[in-house]
Design a protein around this motif. Structure first.
Motif, PDB file in Angstrom:
ATOM      1  N   ARG A  36       0.844  -1.214   0.000  1.00 31.64           N
ATOM      2  CA  ARG A  36       0.000   0.000   0.000  1.00 31.64           C
ATOM      3  C   ARG A  36       0.875   1.259   0.000  1.00 31.64           C
ATOM      4  NH1 ARG A  36      -3.495  -3.385  -1.019  1.00 31.64           N
ATOM      5  NH2 ARG A  36      -5.353  -3.770   0.230  1.00 31.64           N
ATOM      6  N   ASN A 112      -9.667   2.128   3.177  1.00 29.18           N
ATOM      7  CA  ASN A 112      -9.596   0.754   2.660  1.00 29.18           C
ATOM      8  C   ASN A 112      -9.077  -0.116   3.779  1.00 29.18           C
ATOM      9  OD1 ASN A 112      -7.542  -1.450   1.670  1.00 29.18           O
ATOM     10  ND2 ASN A 112      -8.948  -1.191  -0.037  1.00 29.18           N
ATOM     11  N   ASP A 115      -8.468  -6.850   3.016  1.00 24.65           N
ATOM     12  CA  ASP A 115      -9.117  -8.136   3.287  1.00 24.65           C
ATOM     13  C   ASP A 115     -10.523  -8.042   3.838  1.00 24.65           C
ATOM     14  OD1 ASP A 115      -7.312  -9.859   2.355  1.00 24.65           O
ATOM     15  OD2 ASP A 115      -6.935 -10.884   4.260  1.00 24.65           O
ATOM     16  N   PRO A 117     -13.724  -6.493   2.572  1.00 28.09           N
ATOM     17  CA  PRO A 117     -14.449  -5.707   1.565  1.00 28.09           C
ATOM     18  C   PRO A 117     -15.575  -4.837   2.118  1.00 28.09           C
ATOM     19  CG  PRO A 117     -14.047  -7.929   0.773  1.00 28.09           C
ATOM     20  CD  PRO A 117     -13.601  -7.897   2.199  1.00 28.09           C
ATOM     21  N   PHE A 124      -8.307  -1.833  -3.749  1.00 28.95           N
ATOM     22  CA  PHE A 124      -7.100  -1.713  -4.571  1.00 28.95           C
ATOM     23  C   PHE A 124      -7.246  -2.616  -5.786  1.00 28.95           C
ATOM     24  CE2 PHE A 124      -5.505   0.645  -1.136  1.00 28.95           C
ATOM     25  CZ  PHE A 124      -4.442   1.374  -1.630  1.00 28.95           C
ATOM     26  N   SER A 126      -4.878  -4.582  -9.184  1.00 31.01           N
ATOM     27  CA  SER A 126      -3.550  -5.020  -9.596  1.00 31.01           C
ATOM     28  C   SER A 126      -3.060  -4.047 -10.661  1.00 31.01           C
ATOM     29  CB  SER A 126      -3.636  -6.435 -10.140  1.00 31.01           C
ATOM     30  OG  SER A 126      -2.345  -6.883 -10.458  1.00 31.01           O
ATOM     31  N   THR A 139     -11.168  -7.148 -10.216  1.00 29.79           N
ATOM     32  CA  THR A 139     -12.213  -8.162 -10.408  1.00 29.79           C
ATOM     33  C   THR A 139     -13.375  -7.885  -9.456  1.00 29.79           C
ATOM     34  OG1 THR A 139     -11.227  -9.685  -8.814  1.00 29.79           O
ATOM     35  CG2 THR A 139     -10.507  -9.902 -11.103  1.00 29.79           C
ATOM     36  N   GLY A 141     -13.544  -7.657  -6.276  1.00 29.15           N
ATOM     37  CA  GLY A 141     -13.622  -8.517  -5.093  1.00 29.15           C
ATOM     38  C   GLY A 141     -13.800  -9.982  -5.415  1.00 29.15           C
ATOM     39  N   PRO A 144      -8.911 -11.736  -6.447  1.00 30.07           N
ATOM     40  CA  PRO A 144      -7.690 -10.908  -6.429  1.00 30.07           C
ATOM     41  C   PRO A 144      -6.503 -11.589  -7.102  1.00 30.07           C
ATOM     42  CG  PRO A 144      -8.725 -10.930  -4.258  1.00 30.07           C
ATOM     43  CD  PRO A 144      -9.470 -11.906  -5.100  1.00 30.07           C
ATOM     44  N   LYS A 145      -6.371 -12.906  -6.903  1.00 32.74           N
ATOM     45  CA  LYS A 145      -5.230 -13.589  -7.530  1.00 32.74           C
ATOM     46  C   LYS A 145      -5.370 -13.544  -9.057  1.00 32.74           C
ATOM     47  CE  LYS A 145      -1.488 -15.668  -8.008  1.00 32.74           C
ATOM     48  NZ  LYS A 145      -0.267 -14.913  -7.717  1.00 32.74           N
ATOM     49  N   ASN A 148      -4.275 -10.355 -10.427  1.00 34.03           N
ATOM     50  CA  ASN A 148      -2.815 -10.357 -10.555  1.00 34.03           C
ATOM     51  C   ASN A 148      -2.378 -11.061 -11.848  1.00 34.03           C
ATOM     52  OD1 ASN A 148      -0.390 -12.265 -10.183  1.00 34.03           O
ATOM     53  ND2 ASN A 148       0.053 -10.633  -8.701  1.00 34.03           N
ATOM     54  N   ARG A 151      -3.394  -9.023 -14.981  1.00 34.36           N
ATOM     55  CA  ARG A 151      -2.520  -7.855 -15.129  1.00 34.36           C
ATOM     56  C   ARG A 151      -1.195  -8.235 -15.790  1.00 34.36           C
ATOM     57  NH1 ARG A 151       2.345  -7.141 -12.125  1.00 34.36           N
ATOM     58  NH2 ARG A 151       1.279  -7.400 -10.129  1.00 34.36           N
TER      59      ARG A 151
END
Ligand SMILES: C[C@@]1(CC(=O)O)C2=NC(=C\c3[nH]c(c(CCC(=O)O)c3CC(=O)O)Cc3[nH]c(c(CC(=O)O)c3CCC(=O)O)/C=C3\N/C(=C\2)[C@@H](CCC(=O)O)[C@]3(C)CC(=O)O)/[C@H]1CCC(=O)O
Ligand SMILES: NC(=O)c1ccc[n+]([C@@H]2O[C@H](COP(=O)([O-])OP(=O)(O)OC[C@H]3O[C@@H](n4cnc5c(N)ncnc54)[C@H](O)[C@@H]3O)[C@@H](O)[C@H]2O)c1
Length: 554
Positions: A36, A112, A115, A117, A124, A126, A139, A141, A144-145, A148, A151
């Protein structure tokens, strides 16, 4: 019915939030906080981290030590929110997270909570970063992976130089706004900038130099956007094969000597000087320059004019620019590979103009005329020596079958019979002088000529001098069947005083489209050039190197 975009609810508002110099509080100093912190430092925010020192991970500790962030060494307290514009929480203590969230909501501070929501005013995403470029994947929420992974995949598809191209476009836009700042110019500015971005590849944008930008901006007024290649071809002051040693700068003899053994011999023997009064030296200089800069070989008879390469080359360049500025598509640069046909009137023993022009312009063709047998034989030799017989046709004007032995000597027309197809230009190096005494007078002037002259009488002298010669050419050019066949007629003039009477002759012949220029390639000697056309395309906006100039008239 008009089609409007469909509303697709359930997304988030993706913005590029400007937090420069805004106060951002980061609660926690672990791995997530480190991410962050980097995000907001990249956006130039003022960052405070609240977290016990023992909880700082290496990265956050480093930022604290570097004074990139302010550190408060304890757990979060409500007063930490005073004067804060945004809060980012990344702690492993859900109760503390919820406390921060509640307080922020009371104070209407955007927050924010990593973890969690439901405790986020914003998520945030990616982010891929390349200079001024940022691509954020969200995405919303869901995964998140996956954000990544997506991106990374998108970043891999982008050309390496994307950031660089964007940076260049930024500079160009700022320059344009400075050049055309008016509010009402807005739509035109935006349209033109969009065209540049659409027409130019990222590679070209990236390669664009400050100089290219300045040239490009000159097209803004017309609304035209040339490609990078067109831009450089139109504005490159010298042909690519030419190394630029003429022009305003002096020829480096030392460099020439390094390239040419024969030249080196006389250069060394003469202690690093060239004797311009020595015909052998002058001839060797011409040969050596032609060899080094144009890959041309020539043999010259010792009793014929030895052409000064810079002057001759300057005339070719001047003509080339004139042609480029008078095409149907101007100012969109003309195709440099279009076929061009030229006529050289009185090409001389060297055939220097056709040789220079054809050696540097592969799509140019020449008809070269020469009356003198000795010179035309030598010209034919030089053309063959350079394998240019396919591009250069020699023509010896005929004196006519029935020569009137009692009348004045018969002089054939200056212009050769015109071949079929368009002829782009004629050029000519007329004999400058009216008589032997006029020629001799220049030799006894207070300033002697800068170089020895080996020209024969027919090369140097013509009845009435160059003005009469060019006036004859004007009359021939005006003839029906000739005037519409050639785009530009032109001639060199040895003396400034000749310009006025030549222009007067053009006016009297009814010519309203003419241009004059001065050729001043480095040395002391200046020559003038005049060109005229019976057609409608007028020279305009011609960019010339500093040693050439152009004035148009009517
Ligand atoms: C994009 C990225 C940006 C960043 O954090 O900078 C980001 N999370 C990243 C990584 C990541 N986070 C998690 C994993 C483990 C694998 C997985 O779960 O997929 C990985 C993968 C990894 O670590 O590689 C765990 C996780 N994350 C959230 C929850 C809670 C929940 O879902 O309820 C849980 C626990 C789930 C559980 O307990 O099962 C929630 C959020 N995470 C978000 C952003 C927001 C939604 C963004 C979106 O949907 O696009 C949101 C809503 C709020 C926020 O934090 O802002 C960053 C990738 C950066 C990069 O590109 O490297
Ligand atoms: N959003 C995401 O992408 C994502 C990914 C992984 C983990 N997380 C979550 O983010 C949170 C932090 O994860 P981490 O890996 O950085 O954990 P971490 O254990 O590395 O860091 C937690 C930090 O919080 C500090 N802390 C605890 N209580 C505090 C308080 N009251 N005030 C100030 N500081 C306090 C600790 O000293 C430590 O520095 C966890 O809840 C984790 O589940 C989120």
């Amino acid at each position: 019915m008009k089609q409007f975009p469909e509303v697709q609810g359930g997304g988030s508002l993706i913005l590029a939030w400007q937090v420069r110099n805004k106060h951002i509080l980061v609660v926690g100093g672990g791995e997530v906080a480190a991410g962050r912190i980097l995000n907001v430092l990249n956006a130039d925010a003022k960052v405070t981290v609240v977290c016990p020192a023992e909880g700082l991970n290496d990265e956050v500790a480093f930022r604290v030590a570097q004074k990139q962030v302010t550190h408060i060494d304890r757990n979060f307290l409500p007063e930490d929110l005073d004067g804060v514009d945004m809060v980012l929480t990344a702690v492993d203590d859900p109760a503390a997270s919820t406390q921060v969230w509640t307080l922020c909501k009371e104070r209407r501070i955007p927050v924010n909570v990593a973890d969690v929501p439901p405790e986020c005013d914003f998520y945030f995403g990616s982010v891929h970063r390349d200079g001024p470029l940022q691509v954020m994947i969200s995405t919303n929420g869901n995964g998140p992976k996956l954000a990544n992974i997506i991106r990374r995949r998108i970043a891999a598809c982008l050309p390496d130089n994307t950031g660089g191209a964007i940076r260049k476009v930024g500079v160009l836009r700022r320059k344009l706004r400075k050049m055309a700042p008016a509010q009402e110019e807005g739509p035109k500015r935006m349209q033109w900038m969009s065209k540049v971005c659409e027409k130019w590849s990222l590679d070209d944008l990236c390669e664009m130099t400050e100089e290219d930008m300045n040239w490009l901006l000159q097209y803004y007024k017309s609304g035209i956007v040339p490609s990078l290649e067109e831009l450089r071809l139109a504005n490159n002051p010298v042909a690519p094969v030419f190394d630029g040693s003429f022009g305003c700068t002096k020829i480096s003899f030392a460099d020439l000597a390094r390239n040419d053994e024969d030249f080196a011999k006389i250069f060394k023997a003469n202690k690093g000087h060239i004797d311009y009064q020595n015909p052998e030296h002058v001839q060797l200089l011409t040969k050596s320059l032609l060899k080094r800069d144009f890959g041309l070989q020539i043999e010259l008879p010792s009793d014929r004019l030895c052409p000064p390469v810079p002057q001759r080359w300057a005339y070719i360049q001047w003509i080339s620019r004139l042609l480029d500025s008078t095409t149907p598509t101007f100012p969109t640069p003309a195709n440099p590979n279009r076929p061009i046909t030229g006529i050289d009137i009185g090409t001389g023993a060297s055939a220097i103009y056709p040789l220079l022009a054809c050696a540097t312009h592969p799509t140019w063709k020449f008809i070269a005329t020469e009356l003198d047998v000795h010179s035309i034989t030598s010209a034919a030799f030089n053309i063959a020596l350079n394998n240019l017989a396919g591009d250069i046709t020699l023509h010896r004007p005929s004196l006519g079958s029935s020569v009137d032995l009692l009348g004045p000597p018969c002089t054939p027309p200056l212009l050769p019979p015109l071949p079929p197809g368009p002829i782009d230009f004629t050029m000519c190096n007329p004999p400058f002088f009216a008589s032997q005494s006029e020629l001799s007078a220049t030799w006894t002037k207070s300033t002697p000529p800068s170089a020895v002259c080996t020209g024969s009488e027919s090369e140097m002298i013509t009845p009435g001098g160059e003005v009469a010669f060019v006036t004859r050419l004007v009359a021939e050019s005006a003839a029906p069947g000739t005037r519409d066949r050639v785009q530009w007629f032109s001639s060199l003039l040895g003396r400034l005083v000749s310009l006025r009477p030549v222009v007067e002759a053009l006016r009297q012949a009814g010519c309203a489209n003419w241009a004059v220029g001065v050729l001043r390639p480095g040395g002391k000697t200046r020559r003038w050039v005049v060109a005229w056309s019976w057609g409608a395309w007028r020279p305009s906006g011609v960019r010339l190197p500093p040693f050439l100039s152009l004035h148009c008239g009517c």
